[in-house]
Motif scaffolding. Sequence first.
Motif, PDB file in Angstrom:
ATOM      1  N   ALA A  61       0.829  -1.207   0.000  1.00  0.00           N
ATOM      2  CA  ALA A  61       0.000   0.000   0.000  1.00  0.00           C
ATOM      3  C   ALA A  61       0.862   1.255   0.000  1.00  0.00           C
ATOM      4  CB  ALA A  61      -0.935  -0.003   1.210  1.00  0.00           C
ATOM      5  N   THR A  62       1.954   1.247   0.773  1.00  0.00           N
ATOM      6  CA  THR A  62       2.851   2.402   0.800  1.00  0.00           C
ATOM      7  C   THR A  62       3.474   2.616  -0.573  1.00  0.00           C
ATOM      8  OG1 THR A  62       3.315   2.012   3.123  1.00  0.00           O
ATOM      9  CG2 THR A  62       4.876   3.383   1.944  1.00  0.00           C
ATOM     10  N   GLY A  63       3.826   1.536  -1.253  1.00  0.00           N
ATOM     11  CA  GLY A  63       4.371   1.655  -2.610  1.00  0.00           C
ATOM     12  C   GLY A  63       3.378   2.296  -3.558  1.00  0.00           C
ATOM     13  N   TYR A  64       2.119   1.877  -3.491  1.00  0.00           N
ATOM     14  CA  TYR A  64       1.087   2.468  -4.357  1.00  0.00           C
ATOM     15  C   TYR A  64       0.883   3.952  -4.054  1.00  0.00           C
ATOM     16  CZ  TYR A  64      -0.434  -2.025  -6.266  1.00  0.00           C
ATOM     17  OH  TYR A  64      -0.494  -3.218  -6.912  1.00  0.00           O
ATOM     18  N   VAL A  65       0.858   4.297  -2.773  1.00  0.00           N
ATOM     19  CA  VAL A  65       0.656   5.698  -2.388  1.00  0.00           C
ATOM     20  C   VAL A  65       1.835   6.542  -2.849  1.00  0.00           C
ATOM     21  CG1 VAL A  65       0.484   7.265  -0.419  1.00  0.00           C
ATOM     22  CG2 VAL A  65      -0.887   5.185  -0.469  1.00  0.00           C
TER      23      VAL A  65
END
Length: 86
Positions: A61-65
């Motif tokens: 999720a952090t990568g997508y954000v």
Amino acid sequence: VKMAANESIPKDLKGPLISPRWVRFVKGCQSVGMAAAITYFVFVHDFGPEEHCFSPIRRVATGYVDEFLTPTPEEAAEIARRKAEK
């Protein structure tokens, strides 16, 4: 209060004691509350510095954000151009 066999039940007591509309509203609130609690514990709650079961999904999720919020080279050039115009 006991009623005689020949007495009829008052109309206001014939329906359900809790209205179906209220039951639907409460169930909806429960669903929203559970979804919010799950989202909080998966993405926000601090379980400490060690690895835990939600670490992999948090990394994804952090990568997508980060990917969404980081400007592409074209966007960065446009931002620099607009700053230079000011």
